[in-house]
Design a protein around this motif. Structure first.
Motif, PDB file in Angstrom:
ATOM      1  N   LEU A  22       0.825  -1.203   0.000  1.00 32.42           N
ATOM      2  CA  LEU A  22       0.000   0.000   0.000  1.00 32.42           C
ATOM      3  C   LEU A  22       0.867   1.264   0.000  1.00 32.42           C
ATOM      4  O   LEU A  22       0.521   2.263  -0.646  1.00 32.42           O
ATOM      5  N   SER A  23       1.993   1.226   0.713  1.00 25.71           N
ATOM      6  CA  SER A  23       2.916   2.365   0.698  1.00 25.71           C
ATOM      7  C   SER A  23       3.500   2.574  -0.696  1.00 25.71           C
ATOM      8  O   SER A  23       3.604   3.710  -1.167  1.00 25.71           O
ATOM      9  N   LEU A  24       3.878   1.485  -1.340  1.00 27.11           N
ATOM     10  CA  LEU A  24       4.430   1.597  -2.693  1.00 27.11           C
ATOM     11  C   LEU A  24       3.386   2.128  -3.666  1.00 27.11           C
ATOM     12  O   LEU A  24       3.697   2.938  -4.556  1.00 27.11           O
ATOM     13  N   TRP A  25       2.142   1.687  -3.509  1.00 33.68           N
ATOM     14  CA  TRP A  25       1.048   2.182  -4.340  1.00 33.68           C
ATOM     15  C   TRP A  25       0.852   3.687  -4.104  1.00 33.68           C
ATOM     16  O   TRP A  25       0.676   4.457  -5.043  1.00 33.68           O
ATOM     17  N   GLY A  26       0.907   4.101  -2.842  1.00 34.82           N
ATOM     18  CA  GLY A  26       0.785   5.513  -2.508  1.00 34.82           C
ATOM     19  C   GLY A  26       1.933   6.338  -3.053  1.00 34.82           C
ATOM     20  O   GLY A  26       1.738   7.473  -3.510  1.00 34.82           O
ATOM     21  N   ILE A  27       3.140   5.783  -3.013  1.00 37.99           N
ATOM     22  CA  ILE A  27       4.309   6.483  -3.561  1.00 37.99           C
ATOM     23  C   ILE A  27       4.124   6.702  -5.060  1.00 37.99           C
ATOM     24  O   ILE A  27       4.374   7.801  -5.579  1.00 37.99           O
ATOM     25  N   ALA A  28       3.677   5.669  -5.756  1.00 41.85           N
ATOM     26  CA  ALA A  28       3.498   5.776  -7.208  1.00 41.85           C
ATOM     27  C   ALA A  28       2.463   6.854  -7.554  1.00 41.85           C
ATOM     28  O   ALA A  28       2.709   7.709  -8.417  1.00 41.85           O
ATOM     29  N   TRP A  29       1.311   6.834  -6.889  1.00 41.72           N
ATOM     30  CA  TRP A  29       0.257   7.801  -7.193  1.00 41.72           C
ATOM     31  C   TRP A  29       0.637   9.217  -6.762  1.00 41.72           C
ATOM     32  O   TRP A  29       0.319  10.183  -7.458  1.00 41.72           O
ATOM     33  N   ALA A  30       1.305   9.347  -5.624  1.00 42.66           N
ATOM     34  CA  ALA A  30       1.709  10.679  -5.173  1.00 42.66           C
ATOM     35  C   ALA A  30       2.766  11.265  -6.104  1.00 42.66           C
ATOM     36  O   ALA A  30       2.738  12.469  -6.404  1.00 42.66           O
ATOM     37  N   ALA A  31       3.693  10.435  -6.569  1.00 42.50           N
ATOM     38  CA  ALA A  31       4.715  10.913  -7.508  1.00 42.50           C
ATOM     39  C   ALA A  31       4.078  11.314  -8.838  1.00 42.50           C
ATOM     40  O   ALA A  31       4.425  12.357  -9.421  1.00 42.50           O
ATOM     41  N   PHE A  32       3.111  10.512  -9.303  1.00 44.80           N
ATOM     42  CA  PHE A  32       2.399  10.852 -10.536  1.00 44.80           C
ATOM     43  C   PHE A  32       1.634  12.164 -10.361  1.00 44.80           C
ATOM     44  O   PHE A  32       1.676  13.041 -11.233  1.00 44.80           O
ATOM     45  N   GLY A  33       0.943  12.308  -9.247  1.00 38.53           N
ATOM     46  CA  GLY A  33       0.199  13.536  -8.986  1.00 38.53           C
ATOM     47  C   GLY A  33       1.108  14.742  -8.878  1.00 38.53           C
ATOM     48  O   GLY A  33       0.789  15.825  -9.391  1.00 38.53           O
ATOM     49  N   LEU A  34       2.228  14.580  -8.208  1.00 43.27           N
ATOM     50  CA  LEU A  34       3.195  15.672  -8.079  1.00 43.27           C
ATOM     51  C   LEU A  34       3.677  16.126  -9.455  1.00 43.27           C
ATOM     52  O   LEU A  34       3.671  17.329  -9.760  1.00 43.27           O
ATOM     53  N   ALA A  35       4.063  15.167 -10.287  1.00 46.94           N
ATOM     54  CA  ALA A  35       4.550  15.511 -11.630  1.00 46.94           C
ATOM     55  C   ALA A  35       3.442  16.153 -12.474  1.00 46.94           C
ATOM     56  O   ALA A  35       3.672  17.166 -13.152  1.00 46.94           O
ATOM     57  N   ALA A  36       2.248  15.588 -12.417  1.00 52.16           N
ATOM     58  CA  ALA A  36       1.145  16.110 -13.230  1.00 52.16           C
ATOM     59  C   ALA A  36       0.762  17.524 -12.798  1.00 52.16           C
ATOM     60  O   ALA A  36       0.533  18.391 -13.653  1.00 52.16           O
ATOM     61  N   PHE A  37       0.702  17.765 -11.503  1.00 55.85           N
ATOM     62  CA  PHE A  37       0.325  19.097 -11.041  1.00 55.85           C
ATOM     63  C   PHE A  37       1.436  20.122 -11.264  1.00 55.85           C
ATOM     64  O   PHE A  37       1.154  21.313 -11.468  1.00 55.85           O
ATOM     65  N   LEU A  52       2.193  14.216   0.660  1.00 55.95           N
ATOM     66  CA  LEU A  52       1.713  12.836   0.678  1.00 55.95           C
ATOM     67  C   LEU A  52       2.816  11.864   0.259  1.00 55.95           C
ATOM     68  O   LEU A  52       2.946  10.776   0.829  1.00 55.95           O
ATOM     69  N   LEU A  53       3.625  12.278  -0.691  1.00 54.09           N
ATOM     70  CA  LEU A  53       4.763  11.460  -1.127  1.00 54.09           C
ATOM     71  C   LEU A  53       5.748  11.264   0.027  1.00 54.09           C
ATOM     72  O   LEU A  53       6.234  10.143   0.254  1.00 54.09           O
ATOM     73  N   LEU A  54       6.043  12.319   0.768  1.00 56.89           N
ATOM     74  CA  LEU A  54       6.955  12.196   1.914  1.00 56.89           C
ATOM     75  C   LEU A  54       6.393  11.258   2.986  1.00 56.89           C
ATOM     76  O   LEU A  54       7.128  10.451   3.555  1.00 56.89           O
ATOM     77  N   VAL A  55       5.103  11.361   3.246  1.00 58.70           N
ATOM     78  CA  VAL A  55       4.471  10.483   4.235  1.00 58.70           C
ATOM     79  C   VAL A  55       4.546   9.030   3.774  1.00 58.70           C
ATOM     80  O   VAL A  55       4.887   8.132   4.556  1.00 58.70           O
ATOM     81  N   ALA A  56       4.268   8.781   2.508  1.00 63.23           N
ATOM     82  CA  ALA A  56       4.297   7.414   1.989  1.00 63.23           C
ATOM     83  C   ALA A  56       5.716   6.838   1.995  1.00 63.23           C
ATOM     84  O   ALA A  56       5.911   5.666   2.333  1.00 63.23           O
ATOM     85  N   VAL A  57       6.703   7.653   1.650  1.00 65.87           N
ATOM     86  CA  VAL A  57       8.098   7.185   1.673  1.00 65.87           C
ATOM     87  C   VAL A  57       8.533   6.894   3.109  1.00 65.87           C
ATOM     88  O   VAL A  57       9.195   5.874   3.373  1.00 65.87           O
ATOM     89  N   THR A  58       8.153   7.749   4.043  1.00 62.55           N
ATOM     90  CA  THR A  58       8.488   7.517   5.455  1.00 62.55           C
ATOM     91  C   THR A  58       7.856   6.229   5.955  1.00 62.55           C
ATOM     92  O   THR A  58       8.508   5.422   6.616  1.00 62.55           O
ATOM     93  N   ASP A  59       6.581   6.023   5.629  1.00 59.45           N
ATOM     94  CA  ASP A  59       5.902   4.804   6.040  1.00 59.45           C
ATOM     95  C   ASP A  59       6.567   3.578   5.432  1.00 59.45           C
ATOM     96  O   ASP A  59       6.763   2.566   6.105  1.00 59.45           O
TER      97      ASP A  59
END
Length: 97
Positions: A22-37, A52-59
């Motif tokens: 779930l953390s890896l899934w969150g990292i992927a989506w947060a990175a995609f969202g960061l790049a897209a925005f 959100l990316l930082l939280v997911a990487v920390t987790d």
């Protein structure tokens, strides 16, 4: 340390591998969202995705660390539950004056 009640399942395991995925899934989506925005010029949403990316990487780092620690000792069925000390329990109650 929590008191052992004797009703714990003998084969209980923490869902660390599921949390890792779930953390890896969150990292992927947060990175995609960061790049897209960032491309779209939406700084506020990009910041939110970055946080959100930082939280997911920390987790993910915490989960990997706990997985590498390995299993911890858990008392088996042959270890009886621990009874609380009645004297100590009585002393901790708040007194009504």
């Amino acid at each position: 340390m929590p008191m052992r009640t004797g009703s714990e399942p003998a084969t209980a395991r923490s869902p660390l591998r599921m949390r890792l995925w779930l953390s890896l899934w969150g990292i992927a989506w947060a990175a995609f969202g960061l790049a897209a925005f960032l491309v779209a010029g939406r700084a506020g949403w990009a910041t939110a995705c970055g946080v959100l990316l930082l939280v997911a990487v920390t987790d993910c780092c915490v989960v990997v660390r706990r997985i590498r620690q390995g299993p911890h000792f858990q008392p088996g069925r042959d270890v009886p539950p621990y009874e609380p000390d009645e004297a100590g329990r009585r002393d901790r109650r708040p007194r009504n004056h």
